[in-house]
Design a protein around this motif. Structure first.
Motif, PDB file in Angstrom:
ATOM      1  N   CYS A 171       0.808  -1.228   0.000  1.00  0.00           N
ATOM      2  CA  CYS A 171       0.000   0.000   0.000  1.00  0.00           C
ATOM      3  C   CYS A 171       0.838   1.273   0.000  1.00  0.00           C
ATOM      4  O   CYS A 171       1.877   1.355   0.664  1.00  0.00           O
ATOM      5  N   SER A 172       0.329   2.265  -0.695  1.00  0.00           N
ATOM      6  CA  SER A 172       0.906   3.606  -0.639  1.00  0.00           C
ATOM      7  C   SER A 172       0.229   4.391   0.479  1.00  0.00           C
ATOM      8  O   SER A 172      -0.881   4.059   0.905  1.00  0.00           O
ATOM      9  N   PRO A 173       0.875   5.444   0.963  1.00  0.00           N
ATOM     10  CA  PRO A 173       0.216   6.296   1.962  1.00  0.00           C
ATOM     11  C   PRO A 173      -1.114   6.860   1.464  1.00  0.00           C
ATOM     12  O   PRO A 173      -2.072   6.985   2.220  1.00  0.00           O
ATOM     13  N   ARG A 174      -1.175   7.181   0.171  1.00  0.00           N
ATOM     14  CA  ARG A 174      -2.403   7.727  -0.401  1.00  0.00           C
ATOM     15  C   ARG A 174      -3.517   6.689  -0.374  1.00  0.00           C
ATOM     16  O   ARG A 174      -4.667   7.005  -0.046  1.00  0.00           O
ATOM     17  N   GLU A 175      -3.203   5.437  -0.711  1.00  0.00           N
ATOM     18  CA  GLU A 175      -4.210   4.377  -0.700  1.00  0.00           C
ATOM     19  C   GLU A 175      -4.733   4.107   0.700  1.00  0.00           C
ATOM     20  O   GLU A 175      -5.890   3.723   0.882  1.00  0.00           O
ATOM     21  N   LEU A 176      -3.887   4.320   1.701  1.00  0.00           N
ATOM     22  CA  LEU A 176      -4.299   4.134   3.094  1.00  0.00           C
ATOM     23  C   LEU A 176      -4.957   5.386   3.665  1.00  0.00           C
ATOM     24  O   LEU A 176      -5.354   5.396   4.827  1.00  0.00           O
ATOM     25  N   GLN A 177      -5.045   6.437   2.831  1.00  0.00           N
ATOM     26  CA  GLN A 177      -5.643   7.719   3.220  1.00  0.00           C
ATOM     27  C   GLN A 177      -5.006   8.272   4.494  1.00  0.00           C
ATOM     28  O   GLN A 177      -5.689   8.733   5.414  1.00  0.00           O
ATOM     29  N   LEU A 178      -3.669   8.242   4.514  1.00  0.00           N
ATOM     30  CA  LEU A 178      -2.936   8.762   5.664  1.00  0.00           C
ATOM     31  C   LEU A 178      -2.802  10.278   5.564  1.00  0.00           C
ATOM     32  O   LEU A 178      -2.760  10.833   4.464  1.00  0.00           O
ATOM     33  N   PRO A 179      -2.735  10.965   6.703  1.00  0.00           N
ATOM     34  CA  PRO A 179      -2.632  12.429   6.676  1.00  0.00           C
ATOM     35  C   PRO A 179      -1.380  12.887   5.927  1.00  0.00           C
ATOM     36  O   PRO A 179      -0.296  12.300   6.080  1.00  0.00           O
ATOM     37  N   ASN A 180      -1.541  13.933   5.110  1.00  0.00           N
ATOM     38  CA  ASN A 180      -0.421  14.509   4.357  1.00  0.00           C
ATOM     39  C   ASN A 180       0.277  13.487   3.468  1.00  0.00           C
ATOM     40  O   ASN A 180       1.493  13.567   3.244  1.00  0.00           O
ATOM     41  N   ALA A 181      -0.474  12.515   2.971  1.00  0.00           N
ATOM     42  CA  ALA A 181       0.117  11.494   2.097  1.00  0.00           C
ATOM     43  C   ALA A 181       0.602  12.130   0.808  1.00  0.00           C
ATOM     44  O   ALA A 181      -0.112  12.926   0.198  1.00  0.00           O
ATOM     45  N   PRO A 182       1.805  11.793   0.347  1.00  0.00           N
ATOM     46  CA  PRO A 182       2.270  12.307  -0.943  1.00  0.00           C
ATOM     47  C   PRO A 182       1.340  11.876  -2.067  1.00  0.00           C
ATOM     48  O   PRO A 182       0.923  10.717  -2.117  1.00  0.00           O
ATOM     49  N   GLN A 183       1.020  12.775  -2.949  1.00  0.00           N
ATOM     50  CA  GLN A 183       0.119  12.461  -4.058  1.00  0.00           C
ATOM     51  C   GLN A 183       0.923  11.962  -5.252  1.00  0.00           C
ATOM     52  O   GLN A 183       0.905  12.550  -6.334  1.00  0.00           O
ATOM     53  N   LYS A 184       1.636  10.884  -5.017  1.00  0.00           N
ATOM     54  CA  LYS A 184       2.433  10.283  -6.085  1.00  0.00           C
ATOM     55  C   LYS A 184       2.491   8.784  -5.852  1.00  0.00           C
ATOM     56  O   LYS A 184       2.143   8.285  -4.780  1.00  0.00           O
ATOM     57  N   ARG A 185       2.915   8.059  -6.870  1.00  0.00           N
ATOM     58  CA  ARG A 185       2.993   6.608  -6.779  1.00  0.00           C
ATOM     59  C   ARG A 185       4.132   6.202  -5.853  1.00  0.00           C
ATOM     60  O   ARG A 185       5.122   6.912  -5.710  1.00  0.00           O
ATOM     61  N   GLY A 186       3.959   5.054  -5.239  1.00  0.00           N
ATOM     62  CA  GLY A 186       5.020   4.544  -4.363  1.00  0.00           C
ATOM     63  C   GLY A 186       4.454   4.011  -3.065  1.00  0.00           C
ATOM     64  O   GLY A 186       3.621   4.666  -2.429  1.00  0.00           O
TER      65      GLY A 186
END
Length: 209
Positions: A171-186
């Protein structure tokens, strides 16, 4: 088996997802406050809807929920009362855990996918096909295991990507909907001291910058 509840948007209904319907034609059989969703071709149960569930058990939360064995026993009594022969099977193992990539090879039919062997417990390694640009041997990340529900409501089931089996998702931080997640792949990158199989804890595994 995935238990999910969202009273605000769905109503007082516990949805129990048993298996991936794989886009097959479905039908519904309802008796009282229990509805069984099944595949038309083989009659296999793929889900249950239990209406007015708060009259049976104390339940709260939004999204994937985890029930105690005694609560599942109450729900099974309701199924039996309505004449259904099948039973719900409880599963309270964590679905988001620390994973370590212990092997990584290029997918033979892709220029960006990798076939990863990922350690998700002391004695368990699963294969996951991933396209994350930062996937690397030895990297520790968060893995969504089969029967996990992502924050956006999508479900994780075993599947295939270009002919290779995959049993989860890194999982990426964005997929986990984490605060301030980078809006990029990884995928999320954890400290090397993290132990494979540790349940995901946002407060521990994600530091807001």
């Amino acid at each position: 088996m995935i238990f999910t509840y969202n009273k605000e948007h769905v109503g007082d209904v516990l949805m129990v997802i048993v298996s991936d319907s794989k886009d097959k034609k479905l039908d519904v059989e309802r008796k009282g406050n229990v509805a069984r969703v099944f595949q038309l071709d083989n009659q296999e149960t793929v889900a249950w809807n239990i209406f007015q569930v708060s009259s049976l058990i104390d339940i709260a939360g939004r999204g994937q929920v985890f029930l105690r064995d005694e609560e599942v026993a109450v729900l099974n009594q309701e199924l039996q009362k309505e004449g259904f022969a099948e039973s719900l099977v409880n599963d309270y193992e964590p679905k988001f855990v620390v994973g370590e990539i212990v092997e990584l090879v290029a997918h033979p039919d892709s220029d960006h996918l990798h076939i990863c062997q990922v350690k998700v417990a002391e004695d368990k390694i699963v294969q996951i096909v991933a396209g994350a640009p930062n996937a690397a041997l030895g990297l520790k990340t968060i893995v969504a295991l089969p029967e996990a529900m992502m924050p956006n409501g999508s479900l994780i089931f075993p599947g295939e990507l270009r002919g290779e089996k995959s049993f989860g998702m890194m999982c990426s931080p964005r997929e986990l909907q984490l605060p301030n997640a980078p809006q990029k792949r990884g995928i999320i990158e954890l400290d090397s001291s993290e132990v494979a199989g540790t349940p995901f804890d946002p407060a521990k595994h994600w530091q807001v910058s």
